[in-house]
Write a protein that holds these residues in place. Structure first.
Motif, PDB file in Angstrom:
ATOM      1  N   LEU A  36      29.990  81.344  68.524  1.00 30.61           N
ATOM      2  CA  LEU A  36      29.919  79.892  68.405  1.00 30.61           C
ATOM      3  C   LEU A  36      28.614  79.350  68.981  1.00 30.61           C
ATOM      4  CD1 LEU A  36      33.585  78.928  69.378  1.00 30.61           C
ATOM      5  CD2 LEU A  36      32.602  79.092  67.083  1.00 30.61           C
ATOM      6  N   ALA A  37      28.110  80.018  69.996  1.00 26.90           N
ATOM      7  CA  ALA A  37      26.882  79.534  70.647  1.00 26.90           C
ATOM      8  C   ALA A  37      25.630  79.922  69.874  1.00 26.90           C
ATOM      9  CB  ALA A  37      26.810  80.077  72.075  1.00 26.90           C
ATOM     10  N   PHE A  38      25.584  81.121  69.299  1.00 26.20           N
ATOM     11  CA  PHE A  38      24.348  81.636  68.701  1.00 26.20           C
ATOM     12  C   PHE A  38      24.396  81.743  67.179  1.00 26.20           C
ATOM     13  CE2 PHE A  38      24.423  83.174  73.081  1.00 26.20           C
ATOM     14  CZ  PHE A  38      23.174  82.791  73.520  1.00 26.20           C
ATOM     15  N   GLY A  39      25.523  81.446  66.546  1.00 29.10           N
ATOM     16  CA  GLY A  39      25.574  81.404  65.096  1.00 29.10           C
ATOM     17  C   GLY A  39      25.968  82.702  64.432  1.00 29.10           C
ATOM     18  N   LEU A  40      26.176  82.627  63.109  1.00 31.10           N
ATOM     19  CA  LEU A  40      26.603  83.791  62.347  1.00 31.10           C
ATOM     20  C   LEU A  40      25.500  84.840  62.244  1.00 31.10           C
ATOM     21  CD1 LEU A  40      28.492  82.021  59.410  1.00 31.10           C
ATOM     22  CD2 LEU A  40      29.514  83.398  61.226  1.00 31.10           C
ATOM     23  N   GLY A  41      24.251  84.408  62.127  1.00 32.02           N
ATOM     24  CA  GLY A  41      23.151  85.356  61.961  1.00 32.02           C
ATOM     25  C   GLY A  41      22.988  86.290  63.136  1.00 32.02           C
ATOM     26  N   ALA A  42      23.186  85.784  64.344  1.00 33.70           N
ATOM     27  CA  ALA A  42      22.995  86.603  65.540  1.00 33.70           C
ATOM     28  C   ALA A  42      24.205  87.459  65.876  1.00 33.70           C
ATOM     29  CB  ALA A  42      22.673  85.696  66.727  1.00 33.70           C
ATOM     30  N   SER A  43      25.364  87.120  65.334  1.00 32.52           N
ATOM     31  CA  SER A  43      26.593  87.800  65.747  1.00 32.52           C
ATOM     32  C   SER A  43      27.233  88.642  64.655  1.00 32.52           C
ATOM     33  CB  SER A  43      27.613  86.776  66.255  1.00 32.52           C
ATOM     34  OG  SER A  43      27.871  85.796  65.265  1.00 32.52           O
ATOM     35  N   THR A  44      26.823  88.469  63.398  1.00 37.89           N
ATOM     36  CA  THR A  44      27.446  89.215  62.307  1.00 37.89           C
ATOM     37  C   THR A  44      26.382  89.927  61.471  1.00 37.89           C
ATOM     38  OG1 THR A  44      27.343  87.482  60.595  1.00 37.89           O
ATOM     39  CG2 THR A  44      29.153  87.352  62.182  1.00 37.89           C
ATOM     40  N   ASN A  45      26.858  90.809  60.601  1.00 36.15           N
ATOM     41  CA  ASN A  45      25.978  91.482  59.643  1.00 36.15           C
ATOM     42  C   ASN A  45      26.099  90.875  58.251  1.00 36.15           C
ATOM     43  OD1 ASN A  45      24.855  93.262  61.474  1.00 36.15           O
ATOM     44  ND2 ASN A  45      26.393  94.859  61.115  1.00 36.15           N
ATOM     45  N   LEU A  46      26.553  89.650  58.164  1.00 35.19           N
ATOM     46  CA  LEU A  46      26.649  88.959  56.885  1.00 35.19           C
ATOM     47  C   LEU A  46      25.256  88.612  56.377  1.00 35.19           C
ATOM     48  CD1 LEU A  46      29.612  86.550  57.745  1.00 35.19           C
ATOM     49  CD2 LEU A  46      29.725  88.709  56.478  1.00 35.19           C
ATOM     50  N   ASN A  47      25.129  88.522  55.062  1.00 37.08           N
ATOM     51  CA  ASN A  47      23.845  88.173  54.449  1.00 37.08           C
ATOM     52  C   ASN A  47      24.104  87.449  53.137  1.00 37.08           C
ATOM     53  OD1 ASN A  47      24.126  90.346  52.338  1.00 37.08           O
ATOM     54  ND2 ASN A  47      23.962  91.651  54.172  1.00 37.08           N
ATOM     55  N   ASP A  48      23.056  87.142  52.397  1.00 37.24           N
ATOM     56  CA  ASP A  48      23.218  86.396  51.152  1.00 37.24           C
ATOM     57  C   ASP A  48      24.011  87.181  50.110  1.00 37.24           C
ATOM     58  OD1 ASP A  48      21.853  84.300  52.228  1.00 37.24           O
ATOM     59  OD2 ASP A  48      19.915  84.823  51.323  1.00 37.24           O
ATOM     60  N   ARG A  49      23.920  88.517  50.150  1.00 37.82           N
ATOM     61  CA  ARG A  49      24.676  89.344  49.215  1.00 37.82           C
ATOM     62  C   ARG A  49      26.118  89.540  49.662  1.00 37.82           C
ATOM     63  NH1 ARG A  49      22.352  89.434  44.296  1.00 37.82           N
ATOM     64  NH2 ARG A  49      20.119  89.856  44.453  1.00 37.82           N
ATOM     65  N   GLY A 106      40.225  82.141  63.017  1.00 33.03           N
ATOM     66  CA  GLY A 106      39.307  82.895  62.170  1.00 33.03           C
ATOM     67  C   GLY A 106      38.524  82.013  61.218  1.00 33.03           C
ATOM     68  N   LEU A 107      39.165  80.977  60.688  1.00 27.54           N
ATOM     69  CA  LEU A 107      38.466  80.045  59.803  1.00 27.54           C
ATOM     70  C   LEU A 107      37.328  79.335  60.525  1.00 27.54           C
ATOM     71  CD1 LEU A 107      41.315  78.365  57.706  1.00 27.54           C
ATOM     72  CD2 LEU A 107      39.325  79.579  56.812  1.00 27.54           C
ATOM     73  N   CYS A 108      37.611  78.885  61.740  1.00 31.36           N
ATOM     74  CA  CYS A 108      36.570  78.183  62.500  1.00 31.36           C
ATOM     75  C   CYS A 108      35.402  79.105  62.807  1.00 31.36           C
ATOM     76  CB  CYS A 108      37.163  77.625  63.795  1.00 31.36           C
ATOM     77  SG  CYS A 108      38.307  76.255  63.537  1.00 31.36           S
ATOM     78  N   LEU A 109      35.707  80.364  63.121  1.00 30.78           N
ATOM     79  CA  LEU A 109      34.638  81.307  63.445  1.00 30.78           C
ATOM     80  C   LEU A 109      33.773  81.628  62.230  1.00 30.78           C
ATOM     81  CD1 LEU A 109      36.577  83.800  65.728  1.00 30.78           C
ATOM     82  CD2 LEU A 109      34.793  82.210  66.436  1.00 30.78           C
ATOM     83  N   ASP A 110      34.343  81.552  61.036  1.00 29.41           N
ATOM     84  CA  ASP A 110      33.602  81.939  59.845  1.00 29.41           C
ATOM     85  C   ASP A 110      32.869  80.762  59.204  1.00 29.41           C
ATOM     86  OD1 ASP A 110      33.188  84.446  58.435  1.00 29.41           O
ATOM     87  OD2 ASP A 110      33.963  83.398  56.681  1.00 29.41           O
ATOM     88  N   LEU A 111      33.025  79.572  59.743  1.00 31.68           N
ATOM     89  CA  LEU A 111      32.308  78.416  59.213  1.00 31.68           C
ATOM     90  C   LEU A 111      30.920  78.323  59.839  1.00 31.68           C
ATOM     91  CD1 LEU A 111      35.138  75.713  59.247  1.00 31.68           C
ATOM     92  CD2 LEU A 111      34.244  76.953  57.275  1.00 31.68           C
ATOM     93  N   VAL A 346      28.264  96.374  56.803  1.00 32.08           N
ATOM     94  CA  VAL A 346      29.076  97.049  57.823  1.00 32.08           C
ATOM     95  C   VAL A 346      29.308  96.034  58.937  1.00 32.08           C
ATOM     96  CG1 VAL A 346      29.208  98.942  59.472  1.00 32.08           C
ATOM     97  CG2 VAL A 346      28.085  99.298  57.264  1.00 32.08           C
ATOM     98  N   PRO A 347      30.557  95.761  59.282  1.00 29.43           N
ATOM     99  CA  PRO A 347      30.820  94.745  60.313  1.00 29.43           C
ATOM    100  C   PRO A 347      30.114  95.064  61.619  1.00 29.43           C
ATOM    101  CG  PRO A 347      32.852  95.391  59.207  1.00 29.43           C
ATOM    102  CD  PRO A 347      31.796  96.341  58.753  1.00 29.43           C
ATOM    103  N   SER A 348      29.607  94.045  62.266  1.00 31.94           N
ATOM    104  CA  SER A 348      28.962  94.224  63.565  1.00 31.94           C
ATOM    105  C   SER A 348      30.009  94.424  64.652  1.00 31.94           C
ATOM    106  CB  SER A 348      28.105  92.996  63.896  1.00 31.94           C
ATOM    107  OG  SER A 348      28.939  91.864  64.130  1.00 31.94           O
ATOM    108  N   LEU A 349      29.551  94.837  65.826  1.00 32.69           N
ATOM    109  CA  LEU A 349      30.471  95.015  66.951  1.00 32.69           C
ATOM    110  C   LEU A 349      31.104  93.692  67.354  1.00 32.69           C
ATOM    111  CD1 LEU A 349      28.485  97.545  69.197  1.00 32.69           C
ATOM    112  CD2 LEU A 349      30.439  97.994  67.702  1.00 32.69           C
ATOM    113  N   VAL A 350      30.366  92.607  67.198  1.00 29.02           N
ATOM    114  CA  VAL A 350      30.937  91.298  67.517  1.00 29.02           C
ATOM    115  C   VAL A 350      32.074  90.969  66.558  1.00 29.02           C
ATOM    116  CG1 VAL A 350      30.462  88.819  67.623  1.00 29.02           C
ATOM    117  CG2 VAL A 350      28.788  90.448  68.517  1.00 29.02           C
TER     118      VAL A 350
END
Length: 400
Positions: A36-49, A106-111, A346-350
């Motif tokens: 929540l503090a640092f955003g999806l980019g810093a905590s997940t391996n999600l991308n445009d694809r 989970g919904l809030c975390l993924d927004l 591949v899901p990140s450790l976070v």
């Protein structure tokens, strides 16, 4: 003077397993705060694809489906007249409530802009025809209804006569709303993937997706209640109500066979049935999902003497739960792999840590509630064994 009612005492046994669960929950909470503090980019391996990953698959799609035991059990008990099944109704409801609370988290975390989620119920400038708009309203509304319904259990533990009278007046309309809302958002989750035509593999993309998501959420309900009953009975030293669970999963078995038939007809209608024999990863996982996850447990549920074979019952129920989870995974991952153009996810450790923490928190919450609220009915006293029975000594006849 009237004696004051003693305040209820809350208990929670700190076993080793529960301490481990608490540590996992705390770790997951800390990782969630990091996201929540640092955003999806810093905590997940999600991308445009791969914009949707582990949290959408497990915390949302699978979580909503597995939490369907609450509405399906309520529908069977109150509208089909299966009064004998009330014994498991509260446990099913509790599992559903905790599941939906975790889904909301989970919904809030993924927004991406999670801080604006509070605006959805109040800002009608948003597109009211959006599937996501309906999902937020229905999931949030149903979770609120479940929290209010928990008041019926709460007033049995905490003396609150005014609240009890109020809840008794709104019980009937609340029950109707509580069964209607899941029918809307369970199917809406399938409608969400109608937008992915051309990206989602044709084995899964179908105009019947809303119906398939809804039906699978219904038949997995009794299976999830069965798994939960066996696990909680083992943890709490109780005997699971095998007879009632057997009757419930028989209903699931019939619906599951109808589901398999509908899936087969859908493939034939769209000209995709031949792909089942191509031996690809997609076709193999589709057959595994539909065969081992639906057809096989359906035949087991409809078999004879199931009540006398609890191991077979819980095995078939577990296969059903895993089958629905695999179906949602295939929609999120397997069916979208070709559209990713070689990009990997591949899901990140976070991501993994947050998901594990949510599950651990749900288990702890369940154990706390069943220890402090009347969720399970009292077990009948067991008949004394031959060694425990008192020996009756016949009285001696009086002499004289």
């Amino acid at each position: 003077m009237r004696a004051e009612r003693a305040a209820p005492r809350w208990t929670f046994r700190p076993t080793r397993a529960r301490l481990v669960l608490a540590a996992l929950a705390v770790t997951g909470g800390a990782l969630a705060l990091f996201r929540l503090a640092f955003g999806l980019g810093a905590s997940t391996n999600l991308n445009d694809r791969w914009p949707w990953g582990l949290w959408v698959w497990w915390d949302v799609l699978t979580g909503v489906a597995l939490a369907g035991g609450g509405y399906s059990t309520a529908l069977l008990v109150h509208f089909l007249g299966r009064e004998r099944w009330r014994e498991v109704e509260r446990a099913a409801f509790l599992t559903s409530l905790i599941g939906y609370l975790l889904v909301c988290a989970g919904l809030c975390l993924d927004l991406g802009r999670w801080i604006n989620v509070w605006r959805v119920p109040f800002v009608w400038e948003l597109n009211p025809h959006s599937v996501m708009f309906e999902l937020v309203w229905c999931v949030g509304g149903y979770t609120t209804v479940q929290l209010v319904e928990f008041g019926y259990i709460f007033v049995e533990r905490v003396h609150a006569p005014r609240l009890a009278r109020f809840l008794s007046r709104i019980y009937a309309p609340l029950l109707i709303v509580g069964i209607t809302l899941p029918l809307l958002h369970q199917s809406a989750l399938g409608s969400l993937y109608l937008l992915t035509r051309g990206r989602l593999d044709p084995l899964w993309w179908s105009m019947g997706l809303p119906l398939f998501f809804l039906v699978s959420s219904f038949f997995v309900g009794p299976a999830m209640v069965t798994v939960e009953s066996f696990l909680s009975s083992r943890a709490l030293g109780r005997r699971p109500p095998v007879g009632i669970l057997t009757e419930m999963v028989r209903v699931s078995g019939v619906v599951m066979l109808v589901y398999v038939g509908a899936k087969a007809l859908d493939l034939l209608w769209r000209g995709q049935a031949g792909r089942l024999l191509e031996g690809s990863t997609q076709s193999t996982l589709f057959l595994l999902e539909l065969g081992l996850g639906v057809a096989v447990p359906a035949f087991i549920f409809l078999g004879r003497d199931l009540a006398r074979r609890p191991a077979r019952l819980v095995t078939a129920a577990s296969l059903t739960v895993l089958g629905v989870a695999l179906d949602r995974a295939n929609v999120v991952f397997t069916g979208m792999a070709a559209a990713a153009d070689g990009a990997r996810y591949v899901p990140s450790l976070v991501e993994v840590g947050v998901t594990v923490g949510l599950v651990a928190a749900g288990v702890i919450a369940y154990l706390f509630v069943v220890e402090n609220f009347p969720i399970h009915p009292p077990e009948p006293a067991a008949a004394p064994s031959a060694e425990e029975r008192p020996i009756r000594v016949p009285e001696l006849a009086r002499v004289g």
